[in-house]
Design an enzyme around this catalytic site. Structure first.
Site, PDB file in Angstrom:
ATOM      1  N   ASP A   1      19.528 -33.186 -10.038  1.00  0.00           N
ATOM      2  CA  ASP A   1      19.085 -33.777  -8.776  1.00  0.00           C
ATOM      3  C   ASP A   1      18.084 -32.803  -8.130  1.00  0.00           C
ATOM      4  O   ASP A   1      17.882 -31.679  -8.608  1.00  0.00           O
ATOM      5  CB  ASP A   1      20.277 -34.082  -7.856  1.00  0.00           C
ATOM      6  CG  ASP A   1      19.916 -35.144  -6.805  1.00  0.00           C
ATOM      7  OD1 ASP A   1      18.715 -35.374  -6.569  1.00  0.00           O
ATOM      8  OD2 ASP A   1      20.835 -35.745  -6.212  1.00  0.00           O
TER       9      ASP A   1
HETATM   10  C1  NOJ Z   1      18.037 -36.698  -4.014  1.00  0.00           C
HETATM   11  C2  NOJ Z   1      19.068 -37.768  -4.179  1.00  0.00           C
HETATM   12  O1  NOJ Z   1      20.362 -37.196  -4.159  1.00  0.00           O
HETATM   13  C3  NOJ Z   1      18.905 -38.586  -5.452  1.00  0.00           C
HETATM   14  O2  NOJ Z   1      19.781 -39.660  -5.406  1.00  0.00           O
HETATM   15  C4  NOJ Z   1      17.494 -39.043  -5.606  1.00  0.00           C
HETATM   16  O3  NOJ Z   1      17.377 -39.780  -6.811  1.00  0.00           O
HETATM   17  C5  NOJ Z   1      16.560 -37.843  -5.627  1.00  0.00           C
HETATM   18  N1  NOJ Z   1      16.701 -37.127  -4.373  1.00  0.00           N
HETATM   19  C6  NOJ Z   1      15.114 -38.228  -5.854  1.00  0.00           C
HETATM   20  O4  NOJ Z   1      14.619 -38.929  -4.797  1.00  0.00           O
END
Ligand code: NOJ
Length: 763
Positions: free
Chosen positions: A282
């Protein structure tokens, strides 16, 4: 070997990709193709493939293109149109090996057409509708040059304080697993290599929904049995359905961050589940290993992540910087890097990008004249899917449906809120293209009818909350207050109410209140709106609450005040029209709650399928020393699976084909469902099973099947459900997935509480 060197030479000389020089037959063999390519790559090129870079307004495009051409970026996200992505792919085609880029985005509940948020889609219990939303999202995203989405999000969510409850499909393992499978298949279509498909990457692996206290990014501490039984199956279902990617969660699991968790990615995901795709961290999660306190610096963080099995580093700051040194010092091995690169190349292969890097980017002359053109939206489908996701929670004295000739006072801060209608993670959706409730009612109201609109209240009277919600919206704040005094707003709404036959109040949360990093300690509707509702109630006019929110709210008082309540979540681009369809009876509501509504925040957790306990509270038989809170009624306000209709349904004649089941046999559970009301309608018949006595404590019941059926007024039908030993299996204390002989209760109902029951024995 010789051939490979030759191909390498060709790559540096020829204008088209080295992999395009390989014979078509080679493209069919993914492993051989990837191995060939890997052998030609320098260390820098390999590490470049592991970097997934976010494209933001602050990013100099020219610099990004230079980095791509130098082979230092493997993919990007947040850049979402063909004209934006084409130059980046051109840059990749100028790189030494011409390895294509992929373009990713958070396509969660629609791309340009925004469908209802995920918790709302789950409320439809309609696998066909959910699948249609995913397929259209994929087609729209692919048409905008995207290759992969960070979805579906299948984190089981049992604590509505967690703002990301809105992004998931609810509290139930079986329902979420079914939807996980449907969504992966919908995104990927016949094949993720097709031009109208995108690759899925299921998230957030794993257990993100169980963050302690519902506070985002907090730790997760969970017994192995609970993990395997309740939280892991949806991810596994997505992987079995073919999800090409997995996004790894930000949280820790029993003391080890997911991003550094070798057990999670190597043992469970790859070894036990046989996953052969791409893992992505993430956003910034590798760096956060330092904050978690498991890495002393960036170097150690990068080492832990690559060793644990993170292939691609999202928003990378560490793989590019640290992996060369780690390799040189022998702290990581070449195979650690090669294995990760292999998965990135494999994913690109599966996306069809080695066959054609411009598969989804297309030719410039075919670009849409207006990327945002309304004609590119799927409005009819969005309206149909949205109305299937609305849940009627209360309808006293048949307040609904409304008459089209009525004078309606439409009030509330969400009645005219195009941004909120889209919900959070609204991908490429444009607020100006979404239909508000005011628009929707106006479009239906007849010649004789009338809408009197008054805002009535701001979302909240708490300035600190407004500032928090607007924190990241630099250009245009999302929550814009009416600056008039609260009492002035209320007085205006009360006047509208007095002049009307009925009040429709659109109340709840702004979309940012149910988002990432939007945890709440309180599940009430904000006080400013509660003051409005109280004043409206005092007018004595019939009061319909249209709830907009991304999580269950505690609406005990509002449930007493309102004559009717329609839960609409955030219903998407066509939300206003879909809600109008239900309010006026052009569509008979059929949604059911995929998550329990508590009476108060203090009751959490309230998920229905909790483990059996030694001193259960027995409704109707109050007493001390049973499991309850003494200061409130025990039990939820609205149970899992609950939802009303404009007609009535009854269940009768529940029967089992036998009182015993062999391990290899089948049992038929049947029930007759009748539409006993005056209008046609759909309902969801739900089947739950309880293992009465096992080697360990089992839940009081678990959803094991359901059918959504349409019945004409007066029609009845007998439904059949097949039960096999598979439905009775669970993870025991040794984590063995097996059924145990003995007695089982089968319950069938129109929600999780109001059920009929029969018993059988597994032999
Ligand atoms: C952080 C989030 O936790 C995740 O769900 C998301 O896909 C990413 N950012 C990218 O935007």
């Amino acid at each position: 070997m010789k051939k490979l060197c030759l191909l390498g030479l060709v790559a540096t000389l020829a204008s088209h990709p080295v992999w395009a020089e390989t014979k078509p037959a080679a493209l069919k063999d993914k492993d051989a193709f990837v191995s060939d390519l890997l052998k030609q790559m320098t260390l820098d090129e390999k590490i470049g493939q592991l970097r997934l870079i976010s494209i933001g307004p602050e990013m100099p495009r020219e610099l990004i293109r230079q980095e791509i051409a130098a082979g230092r970026i493997g993919g990007t996200f947040n850049s979402i149109t063909r004209p934006e992505n084409r130059p980046m792919q051109d840059a990749a085609m100028r790189s030494r090996l011409k390895i294509p880029m992929f373009f990713a985005y958070d396509v969660i509940h629609g791309h340009r057409t925004i469908f209802p948020i995920s918790i709302a889609l789950a409320s439809s219990w309609d696998m066909d509708a959910i699948g249609r939303s995913g397929r259209i999202a994929a087609q729209e995203a692919a048409a905008d040059s995207l290759d992969i989405t960070f979805a579906p999000m299948v984190d089981i969510s049992r604590d509505p304080r967690w703002g990301r409850t809105s992004e998931g499909f609810g509290e139930d393992t079986y329902l979420v697993s079914r939807i996980a499978e449907v969504m992966v298949k919908a995104f990927q279509g016949v094949s993720p290599a097709n031009a109208d498909s995108i690759m899925a990457s299921v998230k957030h692996f794993a257990l993100y929904g169980a963050v302690e206290g519902g506070r985002d990014y907090n730790v997760v501490d969970m017994s192995p049995v609970k993990m395997y039984q309740d939280y892991l199956p949806p991810y596994h279902a997505a992987i079995k359905a073919g999800s090409g990617g997995v996004m790894v969660a930000l949280n820790s699991i029993n003391g080890v961050p997911a991003t550094a968790n070798t057990w999670l990615m190597n043992d469970l995901l790859r070894r036990d589940w046989g996953f052969k795709g791409l893992t992505v961290s993430d956003h910034g999660a590798i760096f956060e290993l330092i904050k978690h306190g498991v890495a002393k610096d960036g170097r150690e963080a990068a080492k832990l992540a690559i060793k644990a099995g993170i292939d691609m580093s999202m928003n990378d700051s560490l793989y590019g910087k640290e992996l060369p040194g780690l390799l040189k010092s022998g702290e990581i091995e070449q195979s650690d890097i090669d294995n990760a690169v292999r998965e990135v190349l494999g994913a690109k292969y599966d996306m069809g990008l080695f066959k054609d890097p411009y598969l989804r980017i297309g030719k410039a002359e075919d670009d849409p004249a207006d990327t945002y053109a309304d004609s590119r939206l799927h409005r009819a489908e969005a309206r149909d899917i949205a109305r299937r996701s609305l849940v009627l929670l209360k309808n006293q004295n048949n307040t609904l449906p409304l008459k089209k000739s009525a004078t309606i006072a439409l009030v509330g801060p969400l009645a005219k809120a195009p941004i909120d209608m889209m919900g959070s993670w609204a991908a490429a959706g444009k607020p100006e293209q979404s239909v508000t409730l005011l628009d929707g009612l106006n479009a239906v109201i007849g010649e004789k009818g009338k809408i009197i609109y008054a805002r009535g209240a701001n979302i909240t009277g708490d300035k600190a909350v407004v500032d928090y919600l607007n924190f990241l919206n630099f250009d245009a704040p999302e929550v814009v207050d009416d600056t008039r005094a609260p009492q002035v707003l209320i007085d205006e709404a009360v006047k509208a109410a007095k002049d009307a036959d009925v009040i429709v109040a659109a109340v709840g949360e702004s979309r940012g209140m149910s988002h990432e990093s939007s945890s709440r300690t309180d599940l009430n509707i904000p006080q400013s709106q509660r003051d409005l509702i109280k004043a409206l109630k005092a007018t004595g006019k019939p009061l319909v609450l249209v709830l907009m929110n991304g999580r269950p709210l505690s609406i005990l008082e509002e449930n007493q005040q309102a004559d009717a309540i329609l839960e609409t979540w955030f219903a998407g681009t066509e939300g206003g029209n879909a809600i109008a369809d239900v309010l006026f009876g052009d569509y008979n509501p059929s949604g059911k709650l995929p998550i329990t509504f508590p009476r108060s925040v203090g009751q959490i957790p309230t998920y229905y399928n909790h483990l059996t306990i030694g001193r259960p509270f027995t409704p109707g038989k109050p007493g001390n020393y049973t499991s309850q809170y003494f200061d409130d009624t025990t039990g939820p306000l609205f149970p899992f699976g609950y939802g009303l209709s404009y007609t009535t349904f009854t269940l009768s004649d529940m029967a089992l084909s036998s009182t015993t089941l062999n391990k290899t046999g089948k049992l038929d559970a049947s029930v007759t469902v009748a539409n006993t009301g005056k209008v046609d309608g759909e309902t969801v018949v739900q089947l739950y099973i309880q293992d009465v006595a096992g080697s360990m404590i089992r839940p009081i019941k678990e959803l094991k099947n359901f059918q959504k059926v349409m019945l004409k007024a007066g029609e009845e039908r007998t439904l059949h459900f097949t039960i096999t030993e598979e439905d009775l299996k669970f993870y025991n204390t040794q984590l063995k997935f097996a059924a145990e002989p003995g007695e089982f209760n089968v319950q069938i109902g129109l929600d999780s509480q109001d059920v009929q029951q029969q018993t059988f024995e597994l032999l």
